[in-house]
Scaffold this active site. Structure first.
Site, mmCIF file in Angstrom:
data_model
loop_
_atom_site.group_PDB
_atom_site.id
_atom_site.type_symbol
_atom_site.label_atom_id
_atom_site.label_comp_id
_atom_site.label_asym_id
_atom_site.label_seq_id
_atom_site.Cartn_x
_atom_site.Cartn_y
_atom_site.Cartn_z
ATOM 1 N N PHE A 40 36.027 -8.478 -18.660
ATOM 2 C CA PHE A 40 36.244 -9.811 -18.100
ATOM 3 C C PHE A 40 36.655 -9.659 -16.641
ATOM 4 O O PHE A 40 37.614 -8.952 -16.334
ATOM 5 C CB PHE A 40 37.323 -10.594 -18.863
ATOM 6 C CG PHE A 40 37.429 -12.014 -18.375
ATOM 7 C CD1 PHE A 40 36.522 -12.980 -18.799
ATOM 8 C CD2 PHE A 40 38.390 -12.385 -17.443
ATOM 9 C CE1 PHE A 40 36.582 -14.289 -18.311
ATOM 10 C CE2 PHE A 40 38.457 -13.691 -16.952
ATOM 11 C CZ PHE A 40 37.551 -14.638 -17.397
ATOM 12 N N LYS A 94 47.176 -12.158 -10.892
ATOM 13 C CA LYS A 94 48.112 -12.484 -11.976
ATOM 14 C C LYS A 94 49.591 -12.333 -11.590
ATOM 15 O O LYS A 94 50.182 -13.269 -11.099
ATOM 16 C CB LYS A 94 47.762 -11.659 -13.202
ATOM 17 C CG LYS A 94 46.450 -12.150 -13.861
ATOM 18 C CD LYS A 94 46.359 -11.711 -15.282
ATOM 19 C CE LYS A 94 45.047 -12.078 -15.947
ATOM 20 N NZ LYS A 94 45.076 -13.379 -16.594
ATOM 21 N N ASP A 123 39.499 -3.023 -11.563
ATOM 22 C CA ASP A 123 40.047 -4.366 -11.738
ATOM 23 C C ASP A 123 41.389 -4.213 -12.456
ATOM 24 O O ASP A 123 41.439 -4.023 -13.667
ATOM 25 C CB ASP A 123 39.059 -5.209 -12.554
ATOM 26 C CG ASP A 123 39.576 -6.622 -12.829
ATOM 27 O OD1 ASP A 123 40.797 -6.835 -12.732
ATOM 28 O OD2 ASP A 123 38.757 -7.503 -13.163
HETATM 29 N N1 PLP Z 1 39.936 -9.711 -14.126
HETATM 30 C C1 PLP Z 1 40.685 -9.528 -15.211
HETATM 31 C C2 PLP Z 1 40.830 -8.148 -15.789
HETATM 32 C C3 PLP Z 1 41.323 -10.610 -15.833
HETATM 33 O O1 PLP Z 1 42.038 -10.412 -16.946
HETATM 34 C C4 PLP Z 1 41.152 -11.897 -15.281
HETATM 35 C C5 PLP Z 1 41.761 -13.068 -15.930
HETATM 36 O O2 PLP Z 1 42.119 -13.066 -17.073
HETATM 37 C C6 PLP Z 1 40.367 -12.039 -14.136
HETATM 38 C C7 PLP Z 1 39.777 -10.926 -13.588
HETATM 39 C C8 PLP Z 1 40.151 -13.388 -13.520
HETATM 40 O O3 PLP Z 1 41.321 -13.828 -12.913
HETATM 41 P P1 PLP Z 1 41.497 -15.377 -12.542
HETATM 42 O O4 PLP Z 1 41.519 -16.138 -13.813
HETATM 43 O O5 PLP Z 1 42.819 -15.408 -11.783
HETATM 44 O O6 PLP Z 1 40.357 -15.746 -11.673
#
Ligand code: PLP
Length: 403
Positions: free
Chosen positions: A135, A250, A221
């Site tokens: 994700f 986050k 990420d």
């Molecule tokens: N990358 C990871 C690993 C995530 O867990 C998330 C959100 O859960 C995101 C990217 C996307 O972040 P945002 O919801 O702040 O755009």
């Protein structure tokens, strides 16, 4: 259900089971004053708990001083937060020597990384390989990088320049990187939304080696795993590898929307003025929250606390009824259940005053405050144990496959 009329909101989320009006530390409160122990943590955002006094004071003071000037001008906080973040990416003791772009969310941090990879790799090299079950966000590019076909289908045609391989499969990645257009690899060190799935211990080091051999960027990420969550400043610190790009969001503002894309100085140099930007990126209010959050994280040794509390939580979870295993690291954990009754367990736990999240039909995710106390861990385990006993029993009664 009580709460405000939501009919003016787009229906992108299911109806919420509860509306909260206040938070303090590990607790949330609804309008009736009912108290809930929060082991969702705003989806791994409120790592210092709710309404942390230092972060609240920093935001309030900044709001009265200077909240926004745009990136046409400088502010005093952005450079300082970038320096701290660079040091934490270096492990905490020494600067990593990279540079940071600030934005407002995780998806934007990844969007920046994707654009940077294209700019760095040059014409004709633009493909970023990511993993199935990953994700990475909901913008068109980050949704395409996200390895979940069900999320892709409604939005086709998707942008080009993305490929997916199985997570934890080095051979598949090596094959994908044979494409001359390959520019980078984008991976979560632990797949958070995918169910708290960690790869084999030598996978990321193997990926690093492959990226070096093929001359492509390794983009990690760390949006969910970063900033102490897994017991290290960043999950990649559990190994000795050096990524080229790291994305963060986050927990960075403990609830204030802020994201960041860090890159080594050599990679960051691919961007010049005008290549990327964001009206709100790095603005004083968000930076004040990030500065205060990082300062408290260092003072409180959140990495050590996540490791210690994580061990207590993991062993407590393993002993609960219906739990067949525990995955994850530090305070990013998932309890594997003996059947697909995680949603029922999460709903039952909520009634009992505990927030947990059914990250998979058969897995409950826990991401509490990194400052969680021993008493709060005990209470959460007791409440979850009751919900699990009931969830497993009713799943069995309904004829679900309970191993
Ligand atoms: N990358 C990871 C690993 C995530 O867990 C998330 C959100 O859960 C995101 C990217 C996307 O972040 P945002 O919801 O702040 O755009």
């Amino acid at each position: 259900m009580t709460g405000p009329d939501r009919s003016a909101l787009m229906r992108t989320y299911p109806e919420p089971p509860v509306t909260f009006v206040r938070g303090e530390g590990s607790y949330l409160f609804d309008a009736e004053g009912k108290r809930y122990l929060d082991f969702v943590g705003g989806l791994a955002v409120t790592s210092l708990g709710h309404s942390h006094p230092d972060v609240a004071a920093a935001v309030a003071t900044q709001a009265r001083t200077l909240s926004h000037v745009s990136n046409l001008y400088g502010n005093e906080l952005g450079p300082e937060v970038a320096t701290t973040l660079d040091r934490l990416i270096g492990g905490g003791e020494r600067a990593a020597g990279g540079q940071v772009f600030f934005c407002n969310s995780g998806a934007e941090a990844n969007e920046c990384a994707l654009k940077l990879a294209r700019r760095w790799a040059g014409p004709g090299r633009y493909v970023v390989v990511s993993a199935w079950n990953s994700f990475h966000g909901r913008t068109l590019a980050t949704l395409t990088a996200t390895g979940q076909s069900a999320k892709h289908e409604p939005f086709e045609p998707l942008p080009t320049g993305f490929a997916h391989v199985d997570y934890d499969d080095l051979d598949a990645l090596a094959k994908a990187l044979e494409a001359p257009a390959a520019a980078g690899v984008l991976l979560e060190p632990i797949q958070g939304e995918g169910g708290v799935v960690a790869p084999s211990s030598d996978y990321l080091v193997g990926v690093r080696e492959l990226c070096r051999e093929r001359g492509v960027l390794l983009i990690l990420d760390e949006i969910q795993t970063g900033l102490g969550r897994t017991g290290h400043w960043f999950a990649f610190h559990a190994t000795h590898l050096q990524p080229d790009v790291v994305t963060v969001a986050k927990a960075l503002g403990n609830g204030m929307p802020v994201g960041a894309c860090w890159a080594t100085a050599e990679v960051a140099a691919a961007f010049g003025p005008g290549d990327h930007g964001s009206t709100f990126g790095g603005q004083p209010l968000a930076m004040a929250a990030a500065r205060a959050t990082l300062a408290v994280m260092e003072e409180e040794d959140v990495c050590g606390r996540a490791r210690t509390s994580g061990e207590v939580l993991a062993s407590g979870l393993a002993a609960l009824p219906g739990v067949t295993g525990v995955r994850g690291a530090g305070l990013l954990l998932a309890a594997e259940l003996s059947g697909p009754f995680a949603p029922a367990v999460a709903a039952d736990a909520l009634d009992r005053g505990l927030l947990v999240n059914a990250v998979r039909p058969d897995a409950v995710r826990l991401a509490p405050s990194l400052l969680v106390t021993a008493g709060e861990l005990d209470s959460a385990l007791a409440l979850l144990g009751e919900a699990l006993a009931r969830g497993a029993a009713s799943a069995e009664a309904e004829g679900a496959v309970v191993r």
